[in-house]
Design an enzyme around this catalytic site. Structure first.
Site, PDB file in Angstrom:
ATOM      1  CG  HIS A 121      -2.093   0.233   0.355  1.00  0.00           C
ATOM      2  ND1 HIS A 121      -3.301   0.630   1.653  1.00  0.00           N
ATOM      3  CD2 HIS A 121      -2.359   1.025  -0.782  1.00  0.00           C
ATOM      4  CE1 HIS A 121      -4.677   0.631   0.891  1.00  0.00           C
ATOM      5  NE2 HIS A 121      -4.445   1.038  -0.080  1.00  0.00           N
ATOM      6  CG  ASP A 145      -6.729  -0.438   4.949  1.00  0.00           C
ATOM      7  OD1 ASP A 145      -5.825  -1.443   5.690  1.00  0.00           O
ATOM      8  OD2 ASP A 145      -5.393  -0.040   4.100  1.00  0.00           O
ATOM      9  CG  HIS A 147      -3.872  -2.622   8.835  1.00  0.00           C
ATOM     10  ND1 HIS A 147      -4.061  -3.057   7.715  1.00  0.00           N
ATOM     11  CD2 HIS A 147      -3.355  -2.801   9.482  1.00  0.00           C
ATOM     12  CE1 HIS A 147      -4.090  -3.859   7.732  1.00  0.00           C
ATOM     13  NE2 HIS A 147      -3.590  -4.446   9.139  1.00  0.00           N
ATOM     14  CG  ASP A 149      -2.382   1.530   5.458  1.00  0.00           C
ATOM     15  OD1 ASP A 149      -1.843   0.949   6.583  1.00  0.00           O
ATOM     16  OD2 ASP A 149      -2.517   0.767   4.255  1.00  0.00           O
ATOM     17  CG  HIS A 162       2.423  -1.875   4.542  1.00  0.00           C
ATOM     18  ND1 HIS A 162       1.989  -2.624   4.256  1.00  0.00           N
ATOM     19  CD2 HIS A 162       3.030  -1.394   5.909  1.00  0.00           C
ATOM     20  CE1 HIS A 162       2.657  -3.359   5.144  1.00  0.00           C
ATOM     21  NE2 HIS A 162       2.492  -2.693   6.210  1.00  0.00           N
ATOM     22  CG  ASP A 254      -4.903  -3.592   2.161  1.00  0.00           C
ATOM     23  OD1 ASP A 254      -4.572  -4.307   2.681  1.00  0.00           O
ATOM     24  OD2 ASP A 254      -3.966  -2.362   3.600  1.00  0.00           O
ATOM     25  CG  ASP A 256      -5.392  -5.248   5.260  1.00  0.00           C
ATOM     26  OD1 ASP A 256      -5.984  -4.230   5.632  1.00  0.00           O
ATOM     27  OD2 ASP A 256      -4.015  -5.095   5.170  1.00  0.00           O
ATOM     28  CD  GLU A 299      -0.059  -4.024   2.159  1.00  0.00           C
ATOM     29  OE1 GLU A 299      -0.050  -5.307   2.230  1.00  0.00           O
ATOM     30  OE2 GLU A 299       0.212  -3.025   1.615  1.00  0.00           O
TER      31      GLU A 299
HETATM   32  N1  LIG Z   1      -0.847  -1.573   4.180  1.00  0.00           N
HETATM   33  C1  LIG Z   1      -1.418  -2.263   5.665  1.00  0.00           C
HETATM   34  N2  LIG Z   1      -0.813  -3.621   5.433  1.00  0.00           N
HETATM   35  N3  LIG Z   1      -0.825  -1.970   6.353  1.00  0.00           N
HETATM   36  C2  LIG Z   1      -0.702  -2.227   7.440  1.00  0.00           C
HETATM   37  C3  LIG Z   1       0.313  -1.329   8.921  1.00  0.00           C
HETATM   38  C4  LIG Z   1       0.387  -1.782   9.829  1.00  0.00           C
HETATM   39  C5  LIG Z   1       0.558  -0.884  11.269  1.00  0.00           C
HETATM   40  N4  LIG Z   1      -0.129   0.028  11.203  1.00  0.00           N
HETATM   41  C6  LIG Z   1       2.292  -0.169  10.277  1.00  0.00           C
HETATM   42  O1  LIG Z   1       2.182   0.575  10.648  1.00  0.00           O
HETATM   43  O2  LIG Z   1       3.100  -1.332  10.413  1.00  0.00           O
HETATM   44 MN   LIG Z   2      -3.604  -0.886   4.014  1.00  0.00          MN
HETATM   45 MN   LIG Z   3      -4.389  -3.042   5.358  1.00  0.00          MN
END
Ligand SMILES: NC(=[NH2+])NCCC[C@H](N)C(=O)O
Ligand SMILES: [Mn+2]
Ligand SMILES: [Mn+2]
Length: 330
Positions: A121, A145, A147, A149, A162, A254, A256, A299
């Site tokens: 990402h 998402d 998350h 990000d 990411h 994303d 996920d 992702e």
């Molecule tokens: N694009 C993603 N899957 N991001 C996950 C980020 C997880 C966590 N918040 C980090 O900064 O490491």
């Molecule tokens: Mn993401």
């Molecule tokens: Mn994510």
């Protein structure tokens, strides 16, 4: 009895409020994994192509323009790329995202719907810089998402970029986090805080919660999806960033965001995600607005899990793209 053939592409092009070549999809494949530690996510685009995403899009009646030189994303990795502060692979991420920005910008300039297949990402720094350079700060962003990000170079615990793309494009980084010679210096603040909305969040770092609150950024978590249902959540999300459905939309999806039972092959899976239908509903509802100008699908990591997990995740990634391109509109 003959009937004029009306394709999904024609229906979407007619519906589009912004694209002058709405029956053409500009695809950028980004085999890139430098924004996080797990290999394999760089094979996301090629697996989606093997699964037939290009033929599927053409089958819907679209013309395809494919960005050139996707292999360059692998070969452009600098020989030496020591961390800057906490950030890992900063030069590689910065260079790759810059190239993504150029490729997406060129599709947007031509009036094509810009579809970017990742890759992790972190590439969204590039996709958003590219699309917003054409559509301006009125463009809104729907970020789907698990998350947020939105870590800054100093708030990130993992150092994985990411988890940080939004802080760069929103202009949340301090001067000393992005100094004059930084690999991210080229990124200008280009997305407004009140034009960003999240759907699907369920794993947000403590520092990210502080950022979201401080800047009043609207987020619909899985709790909200449970409480209101996906239909109402998407409506509220769009009402927040695009009340009259009169602004261009860049959706960054994303995989996920989906529950790991639906999309298992991804680097940072989190339980309790969107169902297959909820994920598709978001894409359909965004397609229906006629405002979609750019889409990221990121992702997908074909190396994680067994062959069936891989097939399932690649298949759902392709079908989210098709839904965003209007496959399920009647
Ligand atoms: N694009 C993603 N899957 N991001 C996950 C980020 C997880 C966590 N918040 C980090 O900064 O490491
Ligand atoms: Mn993401
Ligand atoms: Mn994510």
């Amino acid at each position: 009895m003959s009937q004029a053939k009306v394709t999904d592409a024609q229906l979407m092009a007619d519906r589009s409020k912004f694209l002058k070549n709405g029956d053409t999809v500009g695809i950028t494949c980004v085999p890139f994994s430098g924004g996080q530690p797990k290999g394999g996510v760089d094979d996301g685009p090629i697996e989606m192509i093997r699964f037939g995403i290009l033929d599927q899009i053409q089958g819907m009646g679209y013309q395809i323009e494919l960005s050139e030189g996707m292999d360059k994303y692998r070969t452009m990795q600098p020989a030496s790329d020591p961390p800057i502060g906490n950030m890992k692979n900063p030069r590689y991420v910065g260079m790759a995202a810059r190239r993504v920005a150029e490729q997406v910008q060129s599709h947007c300039k031509q009036g094509r719907l810009a579809v970017t297949l990742g890759g992790d990402h972190s590439i969204a720094m590039g996709t958003l810089a590219g699309s917003s350079s054409v559509y301006g700060s009125d463009m809104c962003v729907v970020w789907v998402d698990a998350h947020a990000d939105i870590n800054t170079p100093s708030s990130t615990d993992s150092g994985n970029l990411h988890g940080c793309p939004l802080s760069f494009v929103l202009g949340l980084c301090d001067k000393d986090e992005v100094p004059a010679n930084s690999p991210f210096e080229w990124i200008k603040p280009c997305i407004r805080k009140n034009r960003l909305v999240y759907i699907g969040l369920r794993d947000v770092d403590a520092a990210e919660k502080v950022i979201l609150r401080k800047h009043g950024i609207r987020a619909f978590s899985m709790h909200d999806v449970d409480k209101h249902g996906i239909g109402r959540v998407v409506e509220m999300a769009l009402d927040h960033v695009n009340p009259d459905r009169s602004r261009p939309i860049h959706m960054s999806f994303d995989v996920d965001a989906l529950d790991p039972s639906v999309a298992p092959a991804t680097g940072t899976p989190v339980r309790g995600g969107l169902t297959f239908r909820e994920g598709h509903y978001i894409c359909e509802a965004v397609a229906e607005t006629g405002c979609l100008v750019a889409l990221d699908l990121v992702e997908v990591n074909p190396l994680l899990g067994d062959p069936e997990s891989l097939r399932q995740t690649v298949a759902v990634g392709c079908s989210l793209v098709r839904s965003s391109l209007g496959e399920s509109l009647l």
